[in-house]
Design a protein around this motif. Sequence first.
Motif, short mmCIF file in Angstrom:
data_model
loop_
_atom_site.label_atom_id
_atom_site.label_comp_id
_atom_site.label_asym_id
_atom_site.label_seq_id
_atom_site.Cartn_x
_atom_site.Cartn_y
_atom_site.Cartn_z
N ASP A 57 0.85 -1.18 0.00
CA ASP A 57 0.00 0.00 0.00
C ASP A 57 0.89 1.24 0.00
N VAL A 58 0.77 2.04 -1.04
CA VAL A 58 1.61 3.24 -1.21
C VAL A 58 0.84 4.46 -0.72
N GLY A 59 1.43 5.19 0.22
CA GLY A 59 0.75 6.34 0.81
C GLY A 59 -0.37 5.87 1.73
N THR A 60 -0.04 5.02 2.66
CA THR A 60 -1.06 4.31 3.45
C THR A 60 -1.85 5.19 4.39
N GLY A 61 -1.34 6.38 4.72
CA GLY A 61 -2.07 7.24 5.64
C GLY A 61 -2.14 6.65 7.03
N THR A 62 -3.31 6.69 7.66
CA THR A 62 -3.45 6.25 9.04
C THR A 62 -3.45 4.72 9.20
N GLY A 63 -3.57 4.00 8.09
CA GLY A 63 -3.55 2.54 8.16
C GLY A 63 -4.89 1.89 8.45
N GLU A 64 -5.90 2.68 8.81
CA GLU A 64 -7.21 2.09 9.11
C GLU A 64 -7.85 1.49 7.86
N ARG A 65 -7.68 2.17 6.75
CA ARG A 65 -8.21 1.62 5.50
C ARG A 65 -7.45 0.36 5.09
N LEU A 66 -6.15 0.36 5.28
CA LEU A 66 -5.36 -0.83 4.99
C LEU A 66 -5.79 -1.99 5.87
N GLN A 67 -6.11 -1.71 7.12
CA GLN A 67 -6.55 -2.77 8.02
C GLN A 67 -7.84 -3.42 7.52
N ARG A 68 -8.75 -2.62 6.96
CA ARG A 68 -9.97 -3.19 6.38
C ARG A 68 -9.63 -4.11 5.20
N LEU A 69 -8.68 -3.68 4.37
CA LEU A 69 -8.28 -4.51 3.24
C LEU A 69 -7.63 -5.80 3.71
#
Length: 249
Positions: A57-69
Motif C-alpha cells: 500500500d503506497v501512501g497508506t495514511g493512518t492505516g485504518e483503510r489498509l486494516q480493512r483490506l
Amino acid sequence: MAKSSTPQGASVSSRRFYDAYASGYDAYLRGHDGYLLAVEKAIAEASRGRPDIALLDVGTGTGERLQRLVAELRPDRVVAIDESPGMVALAQRNCPAADVRALALGDPGLPSAIPGAFDLVTCLSNVLGHVPRDLLVPGLRQIRGLLKPGGAFVFDVNNRYSAVSYGVVSVARNVLRDCVLPRGRDFTASYRADDEVLRTRVHLFRASEVAVLLREAGFASARIGFRDYVTGEERGRFGGSIVVKAVNV
C-alpha cells in the motif's frame, strides 16, 4: 484530500501537511464511506480471491483503510509506505500486520528498501496528486517494477473534471485551461492545525492524463473508470473520481 482552496497561511510540503493532518484525516474520510467501500470492492476483485497474495500500500495514511483490506483479503504479506512520519506512526498502530515504512514514492532507494515482489499494489485517496510532477513517471515505474507479472495496481485520483465535486463553472474553467496548458495546473489543499492554516500543492488529474502517465511508465493494460466521491456509484467522466486498475503484463 483536504478541500481545495486558497486561504492565507503557510505553504508547506506534503509531508509536513499530512503530519499535521494525521489526527483528523479519518474523520474527513468518514464522509465518503460509500466511495471508499466501492473502491475497496474493486481492490478485492483485483486480488481474484487468492489468500496468499503479497500486498503493498503506497501512501497508506493512518492505516485504518489498509486494516480493512487486510481483514478482507487476508494477504500473506503486507507492506505499507508513507512519506509522513506522523501517518506511519498511526498506521503501525492501526494495522499491526503490516510492515510500515517511512518512504516516499519516487525515492531512488525505494526499490532496494522493499525486497520481493507483490501481487497487488494500492495507492489510494489521490496520493499521486501529492507526488512531485517530475517524480510521477519514475514513481509509477517503481510500482511496476515491484509488481509480479500479472500483478494489479489499483489506485484512485481526484478528477478535475468532476462537476459533482467542484461545480460546473469550475470544471468548465479547468477544461478551458487545459486547452492552453495541456499538462494542467496544480491546486491548493488546506488544513487548519490549531491556529495555523497549512497549505500544500496538490494535482487533480484528467483521465487522458492518467492514461499517458501509465503508458510512459510501461503499463500496457489499464481500465479507467469514474465513481461518485460520496456514494461510490459508477459515473461518467464529469461525475466522479478516477479509479484505475492497471496490470503488469
